[in-house]
Design a protein around this motif. Structure first.
Motif, PDB file in Angstrom:
ATOM      1  N   ILE A  40      -3.686 -90.822  86.026  1.00 40.82           N
ATOM      2  CA  ILE A  40      -4.940 -91.220  86.669  1.00 40.82           C
ATOM      3  C   ILE A  40      -5.070 -90.467  87.994  1.00 40.82           C
ATOM      4  O   ILE A  40      -4.190 -90.537  88.861  1.00 40.82           O
ATOM      5  CB  ILE A  40      -4.990 -92.735  86.911  1.00 40.82           C
ATOM      6  CG1 ILE A  40      -4.861 -93.486  85.586  1.00 40.82           C
ATOM      7  CG2 ILE A  40      -6.289 -93.126  87.623  1.00 40.82           C
ATOM      8  CD1 ILE A  40      -4.757 -94.997  85.746  1.00 40.82           C
ATOM      9  N   GLY A  41      -6.117 -89.713  88.119  1.00 42.85           N
ATOM     10  CA  GLY A  41      -6.336 -88.957  89.335  1.00 42.85           C
ATOM     11  C   GLY A  41      -6.966 -89.798  90.432  1.00 42.85           C
ATOM     12  O   GLY A  41      -7.298 -90.976  90.246  1.00 42.85           O
ATOM     13  N   GLU A  42      -7.142 -89.187  91.594  1.00 42.78           N
ATOM     14  CA  GLU A  42      -7.753 -89.873  92.729  1.00 42.78           C
ATOM     15  C   GLU A  42      -8.705 -88.909  93.427  1.00 42.78           C
ATOM     16  O   GLU A  42      -8.344 -87.772  93.734  1.00 42.78           O
ATOM     17  CB  GLU A  42      -6.681 -90.343  93.715  1.00 42.78           C
ATOM     18  CG  GLU A  42      -7.255 -91.123  94.888  1.00 42.78           C
ATOM     19  CD  GLU A  42      -6.170 -91.723  95.760  1.00 42.78           C
ATOM     20  OE1 GLU A  42      -6.490 -92.065  96.916  1.00 42.78           O
ATOM     21  OE2 GLU A  42      -5.023 -91.848  95.285  1.00 42.78           O
ATOM     22  N   LEU A  43      -9.930 -89.355  93.603  1.00 41.09           N
ATOM     23  CA  LEU A  43     -10.916 -88.529  94.286  1.00 41.09           C
ATOM     24  C   LEU A  43     -10.735 -88.631  95.793  1.00 41.09           C
ATOM     25  O   LEU A  43     -10.542 -89.723  96.335  1.00 41.09           O
ATOM     26  CB  LEU A  43     -12.329 -88.971  93.896  1.00 41.09           C
ATOM     27  CG  LEU A  43     -12.712 -88.817  92.417  1.00 41.09           C
ATOM     28  CD1 LEU A  43     -14.124 -89.350  92.188  1.00 41.09           C
ATOM     29  CD2 LEU A  43     -12.622 -87.362  91.980  1.00 41.09           C
ATOM     30  N   LYS A  44     -10.817 -87.498  96.469  1.00 46.89           N
ATOM     31  CA  LYS A  44     -10.684 -87.488  97.925  1.00 46.89           C
ATOM     32  C   LYS A  44     -11.840 -86.698  98.531  1.00 46.89           C
ATOM     33  O   LYS A  44     -12.329 -85.748  97.951  1.00 46.89           O
ATOM     34  CB  LYS A  44      -9.361 -86.846  98.336  1.00 46.89           C
ATOM     35  CG  LYS A  44      -8.142 -87.661  97.929  1.00 46.89           C
ATOM     36  CD  LYS A  44      -6.866 -87.003  98.434  1.00 46.89           C
ATOM     37  CE  LYS A  44      -5.652 -87.817  98.041  1.00 46.89           C
ATOM     38  NZ  LYS A  44      -4.393 -87.195  98.516  1.00 46.89           N
TER      39      LYS A  44
END
Length: 598
Positions: A594-598
């Motif tokens: 699961i990625g994370e938007l920054k």
């Protein structure tokens, strides 16, 4: 369905009797066999340089008779094997699937081939003493002696091999072979199984496509040995082209090893080795019936004049070296005379010379077989030659002259065959080499070997290329048939799911696209997997090559015509049950980071 003409080689020992002792089989004049040949005429481990003291001795022939052996593998397989052993993971129970992702040659089917060789490899798996010596010489010195002792005693008795039968029509994503057992052992099998299946299935499929491009009743001969990728490639090509529907081969060793009919006559060199009729040292032929010694060469020259009158050509302008070559070959093989007629000019020389010799053979109570075209416009020439056969047959009142076998070679490919069919050619037999055995349209099938389960826990390999995502776990495979008896789809199920029931509607899914689903009601279904190897034995009786060939033919007839047509064939459906689809996609989601938007 039209029958393929009989094209078997008469025993040469009988022919020797025919023209030396004038003693002959009384049935030989009715022979309709012929022979013809190809033509214009086929990691982790360190690889250090070896010191003389490190160099292993070559293995004796008595120790090993085949290149198909445990050492026929990639180095990384052996690297992983040691790592499994070192980490005490080598006995973990693994399941591997062997499959391909895309049908070859722009088509929508593949013939599975190579299974028998795979099973023999598993059966005979053993590292020899010289193998261990070599592995020590190229491996890090810290690898324990106990590991080499382990390898020396290694066998595949606790491995199980499931597969679809050899010759089965197969499709992308379905496991052709499922291998179960200790992970070290099943891992070591990978490269060799792939090399045994990849080319065999590719060239068998190519042969089947060539067969489907010709009309029923035509004979196909594999002439590819001289153009093949080495001797092993040549032997494999001959074997698996026969499986795919060819009728014979020019490869004598393949004939001996695999009981394939062998074909061969002569090349251009034989024709051009003669300059005139004066080159003939043997000019007579014994009559098949009376045993009388006849002046055969003189008869050929006389009949050339008659043929010239019928065909309206000037006999003096035909090449007399060619006539001499045909005469001598007919004396050598009076019951199997088939001439290569394009050394100089087919219609003005080769054909008249062939007909003159054929007429002389008839006078001596033999029947010629036919001729071969190896250059030029094959459709046009075959039509012209057949027309002249008919004309001469009527003038001489010899009906079988009309039906002489016309053989064509000359760099023929699948497109050539399709074009010739559209031009209403008159060719009876095709000799095909380069494009067949080298699979020029697609040089590799691309089979892969993937881990799908370990110690009862499913494994999945993910990829940004969706087609490369594996279908996890042990699976069963069924072929679903409709009311017309044709195959509707192949269905993969979880290993513990019940088999499809006749007349019971099933929801099936495309493996990767959740919106692509359908219901299917089987009229009948067949489980495709058989257990071929377990407990150190081959568990199924293995059919011979001829039986596999017939099975493959029947398999192709189970497909709808739109699946096997040459232009824009309809894709055949390989589907998953709803349960397997959900299981696969749940595991897929669980393994995607699961990625994370920054």
């Amino acid at each position: 369905m039209s029958r393929v003409p009989q094209i078997q080689f008469s025993g040469q020992e009988k022919l020797v009797d025919n023209h030396l002792s004038c003693s002959t089989d009384s049935d030989s004049s009715t022979s309709t066999s012929f022979t013809t040949e190809d033509h214009s005429s086929f990691a982790l481990l360190d690889s250090r340089p070896l010191n003389n003291s490190d160099k292993p001795q070559l293995m004796l022939a008595t120790e090993q008779s085949s290149v198909v052996q445990p050492m026929l593998t990639d180095l990384y397989q052996l690297s992983m094997a040691y790592a499994y052993w070192k980490s005490n993971k080598h006995n973990d129970n693994a399941v591997f699937d062997l499959y391909f992702r895309k049908n070859p040659f722009g088509g929508e089917y593949t013939l599975f081939a190579g299974l028998e060789e795979c099973l023999k490899f598993v059966r005979d798996y053993k590292f020899h003493e010289s193998d261990i010596v070599y592995l020590r010489s190229v491996s890090p010195k810290y690898i324990e002696d106990e590991y080499y002792d382990y390898l020396a005693k290694l066998n595949m008795h606790d491995v199980r091999v499931y597969a679809v039968p050899e010759g089965t029509v197969v499709f992308p994503r379905i496991p052709l072979i499922r291998v179960e057992g200790p992970i070290l052992k099943t891992q070591l099998l990978e490269t060799t199984l792939l090399t045994l299946v990849n080319y065999a299935s590719l060239v068998a499929t190519n042969a089947a496509r060539f067969r489907s491009a010709t009309s029923p009743g035509k004979a196909l001969l594999e002439f590819g040995l001289r153009r093949a990728q080495g001797p092993d490639g040549g032997l494999s090509a001959s074997k698996y082209c026969y499986l795919g529907g060819f009728d014979g081969t020019s490869n004598v060793l393949a004939g001996k090893l695999y009981d394939i009919p062998v074909k061969g006559t002569h090349a251009h060199a034989y024709v051009s080795s003669y300059e005139s009729m004066n080159d003939l040292t043997e000019r007579c032929l014994c009559d098949r019936i009376s045993k009388e010694r006849r002046p055969f060469a003189d008869m050929c020259e006389q009949y050339l004049k008659e043929v010239g009158s019928i065909l309206k050509i000037i006999p003096e302008q035909t090449n007399k070296g060619e006539l001499a070559a045909f005469t001598s070959f007919a004396i050598a093989y009076p019951t199997n005379f088939l001439a290569l007629v394009d050394t100089y000019d087919v219609l003005k020389s080769g054909l008249p010379n062939f007909l003159a010799v054929s007429r002389a053979l008839h006078e001596c109570n033999y029947q010629a077989v036919g001729l071969r075209l190896d250059s030029g416009d094959l459709a046009y020439l075959s039509i012209e030659v057949r027309t002249r056969f008919v004309t001469v047959a009527k003038k001489f009142d010899i009906p079988y002259f009309e039906k002489f076998n016309i053989v064509a070679s000359n760099d023929i490919n699948e497109d050539t065959l399709l074009s010739l069919e559209k031009q209403n050619h008159k060719i009876d037999t095709f000799g095909i080499g380069t494009h067949l055995v080298t699979c020029q349209r697609q040089p590799a099938l691309g089979c892969v070997y993937k881990l799908v389960e370990l110690n009862g826990s499913a494994r999945i390999k993910l990829s940004q290329d969706v087609e490369k995502v594996t279908i996890p776990g042990r699976k069963n495979l069924y072929r679903i048939f409709g009311s017309d008896g044709k195959a509707l789809c192949d269905l993969l199920t979880k290993f513990d799911e019940p088999s499809p029931n006749e007349g019971e509607r099933i929801l099936i899914h495309h493996p990767y696209a959740d919106q692509r689903r359908a219901y299917v009601t089987p009229n009948s279904s067949v489980s495709l997997y058989k257990l071929y190897w377990s407990d150190g034995k081959i568990q199924e009786a293995l059919p011979n090559l001829k039986e596999i060939r017939e099975y493959a033919k029947d398999q192709l007839e189970q497909l709808r015509k739109d699946h096997i047509r040459d232009l824009n064939p309809t894709p055949y459906k390989v589907s998953l049950t709803a349960e397997l689809f959900k299981f696969m996609h749940d595991l897929w989601i669980a393994n995607v980071p699961i990625g994370e938007l920054k």
